[in-house]
Scaffold this motif. Structure first.
Motif, PDB file in Angstrom:
ATOM      1  N   LEU A 152       0.837  -1.181   0.000  1.00  0.00           N
ATOM      2  CA  LEU A 152       0.000   0.000   0.000  1.00  0.00           C
ATOM      3  C   LEU A 152       0.884   1.248   0.000  1.00  0.00           C
ATOM      4  CD1 LEU A 152      -2.572  -1.063   2.751  1.00  0.00           C
ATOM      5  CD2 LEU A 152      -2.478  -1.719   0.333  1.00  0.00           C
ATOM      6  N   TYR A 153       0.480   2.239  -0.788  1.00  0.00           N
ATOM      7  CA  TYR A 153       1.260   3.481  -0.867  1.00  0.00           C
ATOM      8  C   TYR A 153       0.351   4.697  -0.739  1.00  0.00           C
ATOM      9  CZ  TYR A 153       4.111   7.297  -2.606  1.00  0.00           C
ATOM     10  OH  TYR A 153       4.769   8.487  -2.728  1.00  0.00           O
ATOM     11  N   ALA A 154       0.766   5.625   0.105  1.00  0.00           N
ATOM     12  CA  ALA A 154       0.045   6.887   0.289  1.00  0.00           C
ATOM     13  C   ALA A 154       1.047   8.035   0.254  1.00  0.00           C
ATOM     14  CB  ALA A 154      -0.702   6.887   1.614  1.00  0.00           C
ATOM     15  N   ARG A 155       0.540   9.177  -0.194  1.00  0.00           N
ATOM     16  CA  ARG A 155       1.372  10.378  -0.275  1.00  0.00           C
ATOM     17  C   ARG A 155       0.477  11.588  -0.095  1.00  0.00           C
ATOM     18  NH1 ARG A 155       1.907  14.372  -3.660  1.00  0.00           N
ATOM     19  NH2 ARG A 155       0.404  13.482  -5.093  1.00  0.00           N
ATOM     20  N   TYR A 156       1.003  12.609   0.550  1.00  0.00           N
ATOM     21  CA  TYR A 156       0.300  13.876   0.509  1.00  0.00           C
ATOM     22  C   TYR A 156       1.258  14.962   0.050  1.00  0.00           C
ATOM     23  CZ  TYR A 156       1.948  14.972   5.305  1.00  0.00           C
ATOM     24  OH  TYR A 156       2.697  15.211   6.416  1.00  0.00           O
ATOM     25  N   SER A 157       0.667  15.983  -0.497  1.00  0.00           N
ATOM     26  CA  SER A 157       1.377  17.087  -1.116  1.00  0.00           C
ATOM     27  C   SER A 157       2.055  17.970  -0.081  1.00  0.00           C
ATOM     28  CB  SER A 157       0.363  17.910  -1.914  1.00  0.00           C
ATOM     29  OG  SER A 157       0.928  19.110  -2.348  1.00  0.00           O
ATOM     30  N   PRO A 158       3.101  18.682  -0.497  1.00  0.00           N
ATOM     31  CA  PRO A 158       3.657  19.695   0.412  1.00  0.00           C
ATOM     32  C   PRO A 158       2.611  20.739   0.790  1.00  0.00           C
ATOM     33  CG  PRO A 158       5.146  19.348  -1.432  1.00  0.00           C
ATOM     34  CD  PRO A 158       3.878  18.580  -1.726  1.00  0.00           C
ATOM     35  N   ARG A 159       1.605  20.916  -0.084  1.00  0.00           N
ATOM     36  CA  ARG A 159       0.468  21.798   0.231  1.00  0.00           C
ATOM     37  C   ARG A 159      -0.583  20.935   0.909  1.00  0.00           C
ATOM     38  NH1 ARG A 159      -0.135  24.192  -5.661  1.00  0.00           N
ATOM     39  NH2 ARG A 159      -0.368  21.964  -5.920  1.00  0.00           N
ATOM     40  N   ARG A 160      -0.337  20.565   2.120  1.00  0.00           N
ATOM     41  CA  ARG A 160      -1.119  19.579   2.862  1.00  0.00           C
ATOM     42  C   ARG A 160      -2.612  19.875   2.888  1.00  0.00           C
ATOM     43  NH1 ARG A 160      -0.152  15.948   7.862  1.00  0.00           N
ATOM     44  NH2 ARG A 160      -2.182  15.019   7.864  1.00  0.00           N
ATOM     45  N   GLU A 161      -2.998  21.119   2.887  1.00  0.00           N
ATOM     46  CA  GLU A 161      -4.425  21.449   2.971  1.00  0.00           C
ATOM     47  C   GLU A 161      -5.218  20.862   1.810  1.00  0.00           C
ATOM     48  OE1 GLU A 161      -2.394  24.598   0.604  1.00  0.00           O
ATOM     49  OE2 GLU A 161      -1.985  23.711   2.542  1.00  0.00           O
ATOM     50  N   GLU A 162      -4.521  20.464   0.737  1.00  0.00           N
ATOM     51  CA  GLU A 162      -5.191  19.892  -0.433  1.00  0.00           C
ATOM     52  C   GLU A 162      -5.251  18.367  -0.388  1.00  0.00           C
ATOM     53  OE1 GLU A 162      -3.326  21.303  -3.980  1.00  0.00           O
ATOM     54  OE2 GLU A 162      -3.419  23.379  -3.344  1.00  0.00           O
ATOM     55  N   SER A 163      -4.688  17.767   0.637  1.00  0.00           N
ATOM     56  CA  SER A 163      -4.552  16.307   0.655  1.00  0.00           C
ATOM     57  C   SER A 163      -5.117  15.707   1.933  1.00  0.00           C
ATOM     58  CB  SER A 163      -3.073  15.926   0.560  1.00  0.00           C
ATOM     59  OG  SER A 163      -2.493  16.413  -0.602  1.00  0.00           O
ATOM     60  N   ASP A 164      -5.617  14.497   1.800  1.00  0.00           N
ATOM     61  CA  ASP A 164      -5.999  13.741   2.981  1.00  0.00           C
ATOM     62  C   ASP A 164      -4.754  13.219   3.674  1.00  0.00           C
ATOM     63  OD1 ASP A 164      -8.774  13.990   2.794  1.00  0.00           O
ATOM     64  OD2 ASP A 164      -8.918  12.313   1.402  1.00  0.00           O
ATOM     65  N   SER A 165      -4.871  12.979   4.952  1.00  0.00           N
ATOM     66  CA  SER A 165      -3.745  12.487   5.724  1.00  0.00           C
ATOM     67  C   SER A 165      -3.351  11.075   5.288  1.00  0.00           C
ATOM     68  CB  SER A 165      -4.096  12.475   7.213  1.00  0.00           C
ATOM     69  OG  SER A 165      -5.044  11.455   7.471  1.00  0.00           O
ATOM     70  N   PHE A 207       4.728   5.266   2.660  1.00  0.00           N
ATOM     71  CA  PHE A 207       4.162   6.593   2.452  1.00  0.00           C
ATOM     72  C   PHE A 207       5.263   7.633   2.313  1.00  0.00           C
ATOM     73  CE2 PHE A 207       4.279   5.511   6.913  1.00  0.00           C
ATOM     74  CZ  PHE A 207       4.954   6.579   7.485  1.00  0.00           C
ATOM     75  N   ASP A 208       4.878   8.733   1.683  1.00  0.00           N
ATOM     76  CA  ASP A 208       5.750   9.891   1.514  1.00  0.00           C
ATOM     77  C   ASP A 208       4.985  11.136   1.945  1.00  0.00           C
ATOM     78  OD1 ASP A 208       8.211   8.859   0.390  1.00  0.00           O
ATOM     79  OD2 ASP A 208       7.061   8.373  -1.407  1.00  0.00           O
ATOM     80  N   PRO A 209       5.209  11.607   3.169  1.00  0.00           N
ATOM     81  CA  PRO A 209       4.537  12.818   3.616  1.00  0.00           C
ATOM     82  C   PRO A 209       5.190  14.063   3.020  1.00  0.00           C
ATOM     83  CG  PRO A 209       5.925  11.945   5.365  1.00  0.00           C
ATOM     84  CD  PRO A 209       5.999  10.977   4.209  1.00  0.00           C
ATOM     85  N   ALA A 210       4.362  14.992   2.606  1.00  0.00           N
ATOM     86  CA  ALA A 210       4.812  16.299   2.105  1.00  0.00           C
ATOM     87  C   ALA A 210       5.787  16.182   0.937  1.00  0.00           C
ATOM     88  CB  ALA A 210       5.408  17.132   3.235  1.00  0.00           C
ATOM     89  N   VAL A 211       5.478  15.288   0.005  1.00  0.00           N
ATOM     90  CA  VAL A 211       6.302  15.107  -1.185  1.00  0.00           C
ATOM     91  C   VAL A 211       5.412  15.308  -2.408  1.00  0.00           C
ATOM     92  CG1 VAL A 211       7.680  13.461  -2.527  1.00  0.00           C
ATOM     93  CG2 VAL A 211       7.874  13.495  -0.041  1.00  0.00           C
ATOM     94  N   SER A 212       5.879  16.099  -3.340  1.00  0.00           N
ATOM     95  CA  SER A 212       5.117  16.351  -4.558  1.00  0.00           C
ATOM     96  C   SER A 212       5.006  15.093  -5.406  1.00  0.00           C
ATOM     97  CB  SER A 212       5.801  17.459  -5.366  1.00  0.00           C
ATOM     98  OG  SER A 212       5.197  17.572  -6.642  1.00  0.00           O
TER      99      SER A 212
END
Length: 142
Positions: free
Chosen positions: A12-25, A49-54
């Motif tokens: 399983l892989y999850a990622r959120y954007s450096p612009r966190r307000e646009e992404s689910d946790s 997972f990759d937090p805050a990675v474009s």
């Protein structure tokens, strides 16, 4: 085609954007991924997972995605919530998909894009259009 008693394993892989307000946790995405696996009799063996990675960052520059692909084996699934969690541009997407489908001979599953995604030319073409749209949306929002 899946055999009756065959166990399908997944990374399983999850990622959120450096612009966190646009992404689910990561937690929200992982909960969705685990629920999809449970509904589809798929056994998750690793969560990466990759937090805050474009999503435009190339595959080997993302530690979580690199780990996911290093543990992915033939006939397993790489499961993401949606295609833009995996890649926000065509270049990055092609690089990742080539490794999943051609090198590893695994499958890609996107729970918001129809589940297990085919590697046939029509499926690939449709995904490439989506990646181009995601890339356009990213550029437009900047």
């Amino acid at each position: 085609m899946r055999l009756e008693n065959a166990v399908i394993k997944a990374v399983l892989y999850a990622r959120y954007s450096p612009r966190r307000e646009e992404s689910d946790s990561i937690q929200t995405q992982m909960a969705d991924l685990h629920a999809w696996c449970e509904r589809n009799d798929v056994v998750p063996i690793l969560c990466c997972f990759d937090p805050a990675v474009s999503g435009t960052v190339r595959l080997r520059k993302r530690p979580g995605l690199s780990s996911a692909l290093d543990h992915l084996k033939k006939d397993m699934y790489l499961v993401v919530r949606n295609l833009h969690r995996m890649a926000r541009g065509l270049g990055a997407a092609i690089e990742i998909e080539d490794e999943v489908y051609k090198d590893i001979k695994a499958q890609l599953a996107s729970i918001e894009d129809g589940g297990v995604l085919g590697s046939d030319p029509n499926s690939k073409f449709a995904r490439h259009i989506k990646y181009c749209v995601h890339e356009f949306q990213r550029v437009e929002s900047n």
